[in-house]
Write a protein that holds these residues in place. Sequence first.
Motif, PDB file in Angstrom:
ATOM      1  N   VAL A 162     -10.917 -58.232  37.850  1.00 54.96           N
ATOM      2  CA  VAL A 162     -10.380 -58.659  36.559  1.00 54.96           C
ATOM      3  C   VAL A 162     -10.937 -60.027  36.177  1.00 54.96           C
ATOM      4  O   VAL A 162     -11.368 -60.256  35.040  1.00 54.96           O
ATOM      5  CB  VAL A 162      -8.836 -58.677  36.594  1.00 54.96           C
ATOM      6  CG1 VAL A 162      -8.279 -59.336  35.328  1.00 54.96           C
ATOM      7  CG2 VAL A 162      -8.284 -57.261  36.728  1.00 54.96           C
ATOM      8  N   LEU A 163     -10.950 -60.955  37.143  1.00 50.23           N
ATOM      9  CA  LEU A 163     -11.508 -62.283  36.887  1.00 50.23           C
ATOM     10  C   LEU A 163     -13.011 -62.202  36.628  1.00 50.23           C
ATOM     11  O   LEU A 163     -13.558 -62.953  35.808  1.00 50.23           O
ATOM     12  CB  LEU A 163     -11.219 -63.204  38.062  1.00 50.23           C
ATOM     13  CG  LEU A 163      -9.734 -63.515  38.319  1.00 50.23           C
ATOM     14  CD1 LEU A 163      -9.572 -64.382  39.561  1.00 50.23           C
ATOM     15  CD2 LEU A 163      -9.102 -64.188  37.106  1.00 50.23           C
ATOM     16  N   LEU A 164     -13.674 -61.279  37.320  1.00 54.88           N
ATOM     17  CA  LEU A 164     -15.101 -61.070  37.078  1.00 54.88           C
ATOM     18  C   LEU A 164     -15.338 -60.615  35.636  1.00 54.88           C
ATOM     19  O   LEU A 164     -16.277 -61.066  34.966  1.00 54.88           O
ATOM     20  CB  LEU A 164     -15.645 -60.025  38.056  1.00 54.88           C
ATOM     21  CG  LEU A 164     -17.103 -59.599  37.858  1.00 54.88           C
ATOM     22  CD1 LEU A 164     -18.038 -60.778  38.085  1.00 54.88           C
ATOM     23  CD2 LEU A 164     -17.458 -58.439  38.800  1.00 54.88           C
ATOM     24  N   GLY A 165     -14.467 -59.731  35.151  1.00 57.94           N
ATOM     25  CA  GLY A 165     -14.579 -59.292  33.766  1.00 57.94           C
ATOM     26  C   GLY A 165     -14.433 -60.438  32.790  1.00 57.94           C
ATOM     27  O   GLY A 165     -15.165 -60.521  31.788  1.00 57.94           O
ATOM     28  N   ALA A 166     -13.501 -61.361  33.070  1.00 62.26           N
ATOM     29  CA  ALA A 166     -13.340 -62.531  32.203  1.00 62.26           C
ATOM     30  C   ALA A 166     -14.607 -63.381  32.199  1.00 62.26           C
ATOM     31  O   ALA A 166     -15.062 -63.852  31.144  1.00 62.26           O
ATOM     32  CB  ALA A 166     -12.142 -63.358  32.662  1.00 62.26           C
TER      33      ALA A 166
END
Length: 629
Positions: free
Chosen positions: A267-271
Amino acid sequence: MTGASVPPPRPSAADPLPVSPGLGDVMTAARMPRKSVQLDKRVLLISTIAILLAATCALIAQWLTALIGIVTNFAFYGRWSTELTSPAGNHLGAWVILVPVVGGLIVGAMARWGSAAIRGHGIPEAMEQVLLNQSRIPPRITFLKPVSSAVAIGTGGPFGAEGPIIATGGALGSLIGQLMHVTAIERKTLLAAGAAAGMAAVFGSPISAVILAVELLLFELRPRSLIPVALAATTATGIRYAMVGSHAVFAMPQVAIPGAGALLFYVLLGAALGFISVGVTRAVYAVEDAFDRLPIHWMWWPALGGLAVGVVGFFAPLTLGVGYTNIEQIVSGGFALNALMFLCAMKFLSWVIALGSGTSGGTLAPLFTIGGALGAAAGMLAAPLLPRLGIDPRIAGLVGMAAMFAGASRAVLASIVFAFETTLQPAGLLPLLGGCSMAYLVSCLCMRQTIMTEKIARRGVRVPSEYAADYLDQVLVRDSCSRDLTVLNAADDLGSVRRWLASGDAKAQFLGYPVLDQTGNLRGIVTRRQLLDAQNADAKGVGELLPTAPIIVFEDNSLREAADHMVEEKVGSVAVVTREAPQKIVGVLTRGDLVTAHTRRLSEARDANRQIRVRQAIRERLRRTPDGG
């Protein structure tokens, strides 16, 4: 009534009126809104055309892939073959730099003397035609776009074949719509069906193709358009299965369902990819602006872009051509960390210069390559640092490629489903959902336009970015019409009525005055201007100013139906009646009532904004209070 007298007080529309025996006559003569239907039988015709169109697009996709193979094999290997081969294995040495330059010269000439619309990746141009030109794409694009793209990609252009095929399918659908003289909405549906069929024929991804068509071309989600587009994508995928098989386009080993810690990382990678997608989008248009400032004709720009492609390709051969094998290697864990970072940097440099030069190419495959490489590299770096999280670089690459496209294009649902359909990895769905959603959030907060819309937005085209149910379709006429009315009689003398209006005793009823016959039945609505501007007013009755049939809406009609009816009849107000007694007026609906109906929607929005401001003020006060009290 004498000529000098003022008409007596008019009966209120709320007073009981005698029932007329001519109920059938009123229903026959009155002009009512068209009956609202979800679908009509014409969708069967459009669906049939869409299926035939999809079959053609599937064949065109195979033909274009073969054409790219022919150009690639001839330009880099000096042989005749339709096999889609990577240019990376060529033995041209430094001469490889000239191959993309020659391709750029050919594309530039085709754009100048053929059609300038072949420049770019095609989707923004299709969106512009949908929004401004009733989905009419010039017929020559159907031929010029695939040929120019085959030349650009076959000579080493760092683009995927999907963009040109999507543009070609859309152009073919538009052409068929123009030849058959269908409505603008049906032509748009055929354009979207052709585009979806093209994407499905390349990747075998029918669901994401339909979603992409909805998010970028249709600007609606209605059965009339969704059904033909879905059938077209299904048909194209079925033909692809029959011709090349149903295997995953980007095959990757089976991966395990991630745990909570790994999911948080994705999820943080997506951000993070969302922020990078904003930078990538701005870089593309910065390069395009730089080319605009060159003191040479735009015909030569693709050759300059080709020079950059050739130089980069000399040092990084994997950047040349469609690069589908690169994507497969990324999600399969086939690259080392250094190779991933080098490929990402070189692919970005080659692609952004080539696309900014205005050559004919696509955006999907390059964005997938860049995003996938970044995601996989991040996974490789994080996995040994956080071993307990169970981070899989392959899933990180999958999330990275989808999140990059979701952030750059904001086609978030299409990005999620596409990554699943092309890899057939159900374990990646949850990370994809979280990562792409975060990329979408960051993109919306940081960037007004997208890589698809910036170009046409600069030309003054406003592209819809949100899809919501029509508010007017949710409100009924009975809840918005005006009921406190003053009515006139059809036999009233116009001169007397005009003097009554001038006396100041008349109610200021700008919506018009309902006119009743001697039995109390509705005859129509006459406006104040009609009464004051009538010629020979003293010699005519009020009823002579009315059309032969009243224009009415029913209490249970929606405001959308009523608004459309008013537009078609070119009137500013309509009489409101009941279905039980259509000869009895119960109110009048005006354009002002339609505007006023939005009050509740705006009030709800203001309340939400007010609550946000209150919460922000409370947090600010708590922050400034030393003890936090």
